[in-house]
Design an enzyme around this catalytic site. Sequence first.
Site, PDB file in Angstrom:
ATOM      1  N   THR A  14      33.104  34.217  43.079  1.00 46.92           N
ATOM      2  CA  THR A  14      33.931  35.417  43.197  1.00 46.92           C
ATOM      3  C   THR A  14      33.100  36.639  43.593  1.00 46.92           C
ATOM      4  O   THR A  14      33.451  37.379  44.519  1.00 46.92           O
ATOM      5  CB  THR A  14      34.613  35.678  41.840  1.00 46.92           C
ATOM      6  OG1 THR A  14      35.272  34.487  41.447  1.00 46.92           O
ATOM      7  CG2 THR A  14      35.594  36.812  41.923  1.00 46.92           C
ATOM      8  N   GLU A 131      23.230  46.570  37.581  1.00 45.43           N
ATOM      9  CA  GLU A 131      24.480  47.299  37.271  1.00 45.43           C
ATOM     10  C   GLU A 131      25.657  46.346  37.060  1.00 45.43           C
ATOM     11  O   GLU A 131      26.509  46.561  36.190  1.00 45.43           O
ATOM     12  CB  GLU A 131      24.799  48.274  38.407  1.00 45.43           C
ATOM     13  CG  GLU A 131      25.960  49.198  38.133  1.00 45.43           C
ATOM     14  CD  GLU A 131      25.673  50.188  37.025  1.00 45.43           C
ATOM     15  OE1 GLU A 131      26.179  49.968  35.920  1.00 45.43           O
ATOM     16  OE2 GLU A 131      24.956  51.182  37.246  1.00 45.43           O
ATOM     17  N   ILE A 138      32.049  49.307  36.218  1.00 48.42           N
ATOM     18  CA  ILE A 138      31.756  50.601  35.576  1.00 48.42           C
ATOM     19  C   ILE A 138      30.265  50.906  35.737  1.00 48.42           C
ATOM     20  O   ILE A 138      29.430  50.101  35.343  1.00 48.42           O
ATOM     21  CB  ILE A 138      32.102  50.557  34.065  1.00 48.42           C
ATOM     22  CG1 ILE A 138      33.580  50.206  33.854  1.00 48.42           C
ATOM     23  CG2 ILE A 138      31.748  51.869  33.403  1.00 48.42           C
ATOM     24  CD1 ILE A 138      33.973  50.051  32.386  1.00 48.42           C
ATOM     25  N   GLU A 192      35.620  31.810  30.403  1.00 50.26           N
ATOM     26  CA  GLU A 192      34.438  31.145  30.959  1.00 50.26           C
ATOM     27  C   GLU A 192      34.502  29.640  30.674  1.00 50.26           C
ATOM     28  O   GLU A 192      35.153  29.216  29.717  1.00 50.26           O
ATOM     29  CB  GLU A 192      33.168  31.706  30.299  1.00 50.26           C
ATOM     30  CG  GLU A 192      32.977  33.207  30.443  1.00 50.26           C
ATOM     31  CD  GLU A 192      32.358  33.630  31.767  1.00 50.26           C
ATOM     32  OE1 GLU A 192      31.824  32.771  32.500  1.00 50.26           O
ATOM     33  OE2 GLU A 192      32.437  34.827  32.081  1.00 50.26           O
ATOM     34  N   LYS A 207      25.539  41.955  26.963  1.00 48.80           N
ATOM     35  CA  LYS A 207      25.668  43.263  27.615  1.00 48.80           C
ATOM     36  C   LYS A 207      25.205  44.373  26.670  1.00 48.80           C
ATOM     37  O   LYS A 207      24.476  45.289  27.074  1.00 48.80           O
ATOM     38  CB  LYS A 207      27.128  43.490  28.031  1.00 48.80           C
ATOM     39  CG  LYS A 207      27.603  42.493  29.088  1.00 48.80           C
ATOM     40  CD  LYS A 207      29.122  42.493  29.252  1.00 48.80           C
ATOM     41  CE  LYS A 207      29.596  41.460  30.243  1.00 48.80           C
ATOM     42  NZ  LYS A 207      31.041  41.208  30.214  1.00 48.80           N
TER      43      LYS A 207
HETATM   44  N1  HSE Z   1      34.306  36.763  31.016  1.00 55.15           N
HETATM   45  C1  HSE Z   1      33.730  38.050  31.209  1.00 55.15           C
HETATM   46  C2  HSE Z   1      34.742  39.092  30.767  1.00 55.15           C
HETATM   47  C3  HSE Z   1      33.342  38.252  32.643  1.00 55.15           C
HETATM   48  O1  HSE Z   1      35.870  38.728  30.470  1.00 55.15           O
HETATM   49  O2  HSE Z   1      34.431  40.253  30.695  1.00 55.15           O
HETATM   50  C4  HSE Z   1      32.326  39.348  32.817  1.00 55.15           C
HETATM   51  O3  HSE Z   1      31.188  39.115  32.039  1.00 55.15           O
END
Ligand code: HSE
Length: 428
Positions: A14, A131, A138, A192, A207
Site C-alpha cells: 500500500t 516520519e 501526521i 495486521e 511508535k
Molecule cells: N495497523 C496500524 C494502525 C497501521 O492501525 O494504525 C499503522 O501502523
Amino acid sequence: MPDPLRLGIAGLGTVGRGVVKIVQRHADLIAARGGRPVEITAVSARNRAADRGVDLSAYAWEADPVALARRPDVDIFVELMGGAEGPARAATEAAIAAGKDVVTANKALLAHHGQRLAEEAEARGRVIRFEAAVAGGIPVIKALTEGLAGNQITRVMGVMNGTCNYILTRMESAGLPYAQVFAEAQGLGYVEADPTLDVGGIDAGHKLSLLAAIAFGTRVSFDAVDLEGIDRVSIEDIRQAADMGLRIKLLGVAQMTGRGLEQRMSPCLVPADSPLGQLPGGTNMVVLEGDSVGQIVLRGAGAGEGPTASAVMADVIDIARGTRLSTFGRPAASLVAPVAAKASAPAAHYLRMTLQDKPGALAKIATVLGEAGVSIDRMRQYGHDDATAPVLIVTHKTTRDAIDHALAGFAATGVMVGQPVALRIEPV
Ligand code: HSE
C-alpha cells in the site's frame, strides 16, 4: 539542473504504491520544493507479477532488497517492507554500510534496532528518517524534532493505532462486543496479519517509544513500555464510561518524571468531550506538551496509502533540500539510557465490580479501599439482578500500586462476583 536524487524502493504494498504515485504525479512540485528532481531508479518486492495499478516499467527490478540497497544508482534506500528482522533489517543495514540515506516507515525495526542503526548511519554521515513510522500522515516527528526544538517536552500522548481506535469507536456506536467488532475489522482488512501487533498495543507501543526518544533525549527503550492491549475491554465498561462522560481509548503516554521515564500504552478513560475522547474511527491523534508552547494537538490519518506515502515523501524532500537531521533529533551517541519509572503517575481510576447483594457487602469494599489508601470520589450502584449488584466507583487520584493492592483485597472479601475491572482516567 542539479543531479536527481535517486530512490530505491523496497516494498510495493500500500505505502510503496503510494510513494510511486506521488513521485510520478508530482515530479515538478517535488523538484521545485526539493531543489532537485527526485526519481525512482529501482524497486523490489516479493512478487514481481502482482498488478499494483502503477507503471513500474521504467525502474530496474531487484528480487533481493539487499541488492537494491547496495545499488550504486540509489541515493536513498526507501524501506517499506516492515518487520523488525528479516529482509527489512538486512537491507537497512546493507544500505547504511553502502553509504545510503534511509527513509523508512518501519516502526518495529526502529523500536528494536533504532539506536544501533542511527549510530551507524551517523558515524558514516548518513541519515535515517522515519516520519511515516509514527501516526502515518501526521507530521509528528517533524513537529517534535523541529517545531518544538526550543521546548523542554513534558509529555507526549496519543492514540496511535487506528485499528484499535476503530474497534473501540465501533463497539460504542453499535453497542457490539469486542469479539464481534474484532472479527468485523479483520474482515475489512484493518487488522495486521499478526493481530497482537494492533490489539495487543505493540504497534502503538513501538511508535510511543520512538517519540519518547526524541522528546526526552533517551535511547529507544521499547522493552520498558508498559503495554496492555484492548482485547479485554468490554462493552459494559464502554457503556458505563459513556454514562459518566468518559470514553475508553488505547492511549500512549510518555513523560519524564522524578522517578524516571514513564512509557505506557494501555486502555484509559478520557473525557468524552476532550479532543482525544472525540477521536473517531481509524484516525490518530498525538498530543505534545512543552514548557513554552503548552499543549498542541495533531490529528489525522494514521495509516493508508496516501497519508503514509505523504510522510515518506516529506522525508525524501528534506534530504533533497539538504536537511540532514540526526535520527532522534540529536546525535544518537549522545542519547542517554533512560531510568524506567517503576510506577505511573497517580491518577483517578474507574472501578467496576459486581457484588453479592447482601448487607455489608459495600461496606467491605469501602473498607478495603480505605485500607489501601484509596479515596472514593464517586460511587454508584446501577442495577440488580436476583442476587447481585453492579457497582461503579471513581477514585480520587491514586497510584496503580494502591489500586492493585485494593483489587487483591477485594478478592478476599467473599462478596465479589467475578473479576473487578480497573481503568485509569488519564488527565488530558
Ligand atoms: N495497523 C496500524 C494502525 C497501521 O492501525 O494504525 C499503522 O501502523
